[in-house]
Design an enzyme around this catalytic site. Structure first.
Site, PDB file in Angstrom:
ATOM      1  N   SER A 123      -7.761   2.892 -13.401  1.00  0.00           N
ATOM      2  CA  SER A 123      -7.134   2.820 -12.084  1.00  0.00           C
ATOM      3  C   SER A 123      -5.664   2.473 -12.191  1.00  0.00           C
ATOM      4  O   SER A 123      -5.251   1.742 -13.109  1.00  0.00           O
ATOM      5  CB  SER A 123      -7.851   1.749 -11.243  1.00  0.00           C
ATOM      6  OG  SER A 123      -7.098   1.399 -10.103  1.00  0.00           O
ATOM      7  N   GLU A 125      -4.316   0.402 -10.526  1.00  0.00           N
ATOM      8  CA  GLU A 125      -4.215  -1.042 -10.332  1.00  0.00           C
ATOM      9  C   GLU A 125      -3.973  -1.788 -11.643  1.00  0.00           C
ATOM     10  O   GLU A 125      -3.586  -2.956 -11.627  1.00  0.00           O
ATOM     11  CB  GLU A 125      -5.477  -1.572  -9.652  1.00  0.00           C
ATOM     12  CG  GLU A 125      -5.666  -1.126  -8.219  1.00  0.00           C
ATOM     13  CD  GLU A 125      -4.700  -1.781  -7.242  1.00  0.00           C
ATOM     14  OE1 GLU A 125      -4.102  -2.817  -7.591  1.00  0.00           O
ATOM     15  OE2 GLU A 125      -4.544  -1.248  -6.129  1.00  0.00           O
ATOM     16  N   TYR A 147      -9.789  -6.869  -9.938  1.00  0.00           N
ATOM     17  CA  TYR A 147     -10.205  -5.486 -10.166  1.00  0.00           C
ATOM     18  C   TYR A 147      -9.339  -4.843 -11.243  1.00  0.00           C
ATOM     19  O   TYR A 147      -9.841  -4.244 -12.201  1.00  0.00           O
ATOM     20  CB  TYR A 147     -10.108  -4.702  -8.858  1.00  0.00           C
ATOM     21  CG  TYR A 147     -10.309  -3.215  -9.010  1.00  0.00           C
ATOM     22  CD1 TYR A 147     -11.586  -2.674  -9.035  1.00  0.00           C
ATOM     23  CD2 TYR A 147      -9.214  -2.347  -9.115  1.00  0.00           C
ATOM     24  CE1 TYR A 147     -11.783  -1.293  -9.182  1.00  0.00           C
ATOM     25  CE2 TYR A 147      -9.397  -0.988  -9.262  1.00  0.00           C
ATOM     26  CZ  TYR A 147     -10.674  -0.465  -9.297  1.00  0.00           C
ATOM     27  OH  TYR A 147     -10.850   0.892  -9.450  1.00  0.00           O
TER      28      TYR A 147
END
Length: 317
Positions: A123, A125, A147
């Protein structure tokens, strides 16, 4: 590129990516198996041809037995605690599922044999608050939330496993959407609420940070990148993105426009309580490496993505 796999194992079949991936693999003639949680034994949009195996990715021993028994040619790990908000509430579970269990799955695939191809869904992120935009495969990994931290561990572990001979690739997936996106995600909250407003069933849309900038693509395009990476001659890491960023406010405005509402500003409120404790300002990716190496490119632009989601929510009335 390698030929079509005979058998694939997909985790996370209950998500939008899992269903699109299953459809794509079946169309290629691949035998598809999927791991599902007991409470999700009938995943939405899952093709009936997929063989489902009830289990939990975090149950490492049971998952390893399944992988060794199936001996798949390809393994796609899409399973995750996929909500950043939930990761703040359950950081320990997020670390276990998104990090440790992902690494264990890679090891299970390695034990099957060196012919197995593994795709880890990473991701954007993992980049946290990057100091440059757009981001590439060389952007420093420094996540801002649980996350992203768990995904970063799995992402970095892919390179470690490659040193052990595993044909594994990590795809740094930027935001990608479709009408199959669950309601708990902000994009689907936007399109479903806008559709409800258009039908006179809701009066306002309440969101957190409207100025966060993200790179939104079309989910089936990102699934295409996964398959291309799995079947590439050499494993590698790839940023998968459109290269064009839009704010949440842009997404909202586009959704209202496709619902036929032009005067929408008074229908949207911002609630600080919905803002994340830490949120990147601008996550926009540069997919040059995927374009050059895999021949991949997005086929659906931002406006069309939002239009498809709004149309689906309007027709669901």
């Amino acid at each position: 590129m390698t030929p079509t796999a005979n058998r694939a194992l997909v985790t996370g079949i209950g998500g939008q990516d899992g269903s699109y991936l299953a459809e794509r693999l079946l169309a290629d003639g691949t035998e598809v198996h999927a791991l599902v949680l007991r409470d999700d034994a009938t995943p939405p949009y899952c093709p009936p041809e997929v063989t489902l195996h009830v289990g939990d990715l975090a149950d490492i021993a049971a998952t390893r037995r399944l992988v060794l028994d199936l001996a798949p040619d390809e393994v796609y790990n899409l399973a995750a605690i996929s909500s950043v908000a939930q990761s703040w509430d359950e950081p320990d579970l997020t670390a276990q599922v998104n990090g440790l269990a992902a690494v264990a799955l890679m090891e299970s695939a390695r034990l099957v044999g060196d012919h197995v191809r593994v795709i880890q869904a990473s991701s954007a992120e993992i980049f946290g608050e990057p100091d440059h935009s757009p981001q590439t495969e060389q952007t420093p990994v420094r996540p801002l939330n649980p996350y992203g931290a768990a995904k970063a561990f799995a992402h970095l572990s892919v390179a470690v496993q490659r040193h052990r001979g595993l044909h594994a690739s990590s795809l740094v997936l930027y935001n990608h959407e479709s009408p199959r996106r669950p309601d708990r995600f902000v994009t689907r909250k936007i399109t479903s609420t806008v559709a409800a407003i258009a039908r006179g069933e809701a009066g306002e849309l309440t969101l957190g940070n409207l100025e966060a900038r993200r790179d939104w693509g079309w989910a089936p395009d990102y699934v295409d990148a996964m398959v291309r990476a799995a079947r590439a001659d050499e494993p590698d890491d790839y940023v998968i993105a459109t290269g064009i960023g839009h704010t949440v406010r842009d997404f909202v405005a586009t959704a209202f426009r496709h619902a036929g509402i032009t005067d929408w500003e008074g229908l949207v409120t911002s609630d600080p309580a919905l803002a994340r404790p830490a949120d990147a300002t601008d996550l926009t990716g540069d997919a040059t490496h995927a374009r050059d190496t895999l021949g991949w490119a997005p086929t659906v632009d931002f406006d069309a993505v939002v239009a498809a989601m709004v149309a689906a929510d309007l027709s669901a009335s």
